[in-house]
Design a protein around this motif. Structure first.
Motif, short mmCIF file in Angstrom:
data_model
loop_
_atom_site.label_atom_id
_atom_site.label_comp_id
_atom_site.label_asym_id
_atom_site.label_seq_id
_atom_site.Cartn_x
_atom_site.Cartn_y
_atom_site.Cartn_z
N SER A 36 40.00 -4.86 38.26
CA SER A 36 38.95 -4.14 38.97
C SER A 36 37.61 -4.61 38.44
O SER A 36 37.29 -4.37 37.28
CB SER A 36 39.08 -2.63 38.76
OG SER A 36 40.35 -2.17 39.17
N VAL A 37 36.86 -5.27 39.27
CA VAL A 37 35.61 -5.90 38.84
C VAL A 37 34.42 -5.11 39.37
O VAL A 37 34.42 -4.69 40.53
CB VAL A 37 35.56 -7.36 39.34
CG1 VAL A 37 34.17 -7.96 39.14
CG2 VAL A 37 36.62 -8.19 38.64
N THR A 38 33.42 -4.92 38.53
CA THR A 38 32.15 -4.36 38.99
C THR A 38 31.32 -5.50 39.56
O THR A 38 30.91 -6.40 38.82
CB THR A 38 31.40 -3.67 37.84
OG1 THR A 38 32.22 -2.62 37.31
CG2 THR A 38 30.09 -3.08 38.33
N ALA A 39 31.12 -5.49 40.85
CA ALA A 39 30.45 -6.59 41.55
C ALA A 39 28.94 -6.35 41.53
O ALA A 39 28.41 -5.56 42.31
CB ALA A 39 30.96 -6.69 42.98
N ASN A 40 28.26 -7.01 40.60
CA ASN A 40 26.82 -6.82 40.42
C ASN A 40 26.03 -8.10 40.66
O ASN A 40 24.89 -8.23 40.22
CB ASN A 40 26.54 -6.27 39.02
CG ASN A 40 27.17 -7.15 37.93
OD1 ASN A 40 27.61 -8.26 38.19
ND2 ASN A 40 27.22 -6.62 36.72
N GLY A 41 26.65 -9.06 41.31
CA GLY A 41 25.98 -10.32 41.59
C GLY A 41 26.09 -11.34 40.48
O GLY A 41 25.61 -12.47 40.62
#
Length: 202
Positions: free
Chosen positions: A170-175
């Motif tokens: 589960s990845v936090t997609a922050n650019g």
């Protein structure tokens, strides 16, 4: 003595801006290193092109991955194992992924998705953005297929280092690019899927 045949893994993803594409690529690298034959496949886009064209980052990702094959039901019939990767949308998989799943009724109805292994990964903008429910609902779908769920669980310390989600990466997609911790978890999940599938297959 017969040489065991390699695990055939279909990595099926949707990626608006690139996070899940990067996750799929990392998983493919680890799975190939574990001896699997891998197909990395994007699901068909269902958003209108006119809408995509209004968002530079979305259009750029579409152009970057123009050469990635589009997933078909035949790819899932071919595979021994499935690894789905999708952004979280309101606590569930992206509509493009659900639309692709809706094309698989013929395979499901004839038992051709049964007894295959299944694992899933996701991303969202923030750590509590619905990742767990996204993975759980994908696993519920796999149960309907008769697939065998292979979640990472807490089978490696990498899971704790990347946030501790036992259901899947589960990845936090922050650019930003994927972190070393995320890459380690994705790689472990892909290897585990290949290893478990090989035991069932051979």
């Amino acid at each position: 003595m017969t040489t065991p045949s390699p695990v055939k893994l279909a990595i099926v993803y949707y990626s608006t801006y690139g996070t899940n594409h990067a996750m799929a690529q990392a998983a493919a690298e680890a799975a190939r290193a574990a001896g699997a034959e891998v197909r990395v496949l994007k699901v068909p886009e269902t958003a209108p092109q006119a809408v995509i064209d209004t968002q530079d980052a979305w259009k750029a990702q579409q152009e970057r991955t123009a050469d990635v094959p589009t997933a078909t039901p035949a790819d899932l019939e071919w595979a021994d194992a499935y690894l789905f990767s999708t952004p979280t949308r309101f606590g569930g998989a992206a509509s493009q992924v659900r639309a692709f799943i809706d094309t698989l009724g013929g395979l499901w109805g004839t038992g051709k998705l049964a007894n295959k292994t299944f694992s899933a990964m996701t991303s969202a903008q923030n750590p509590n953005g619905g990742q767990e429910t996204t993975l759980q609902t994908l696993y519920v779908t796999a149960m309907h297929w008769g697939s065998i769920i292979v979640a990472p669980g807490y089978t490696d310390q990498a899971i704790f280092a990347s946030g501790g989600n036992p259901y899947g990466a589960s990845v936090t997609a922050n650019g930003q690019p994927l972190s070393a911790e995320d890459l380690a978890t994705i790689s472990h999940q892909a290897r585990r899927l290949v290893e478990v599938t090989a035991k069932l297959k051979n």
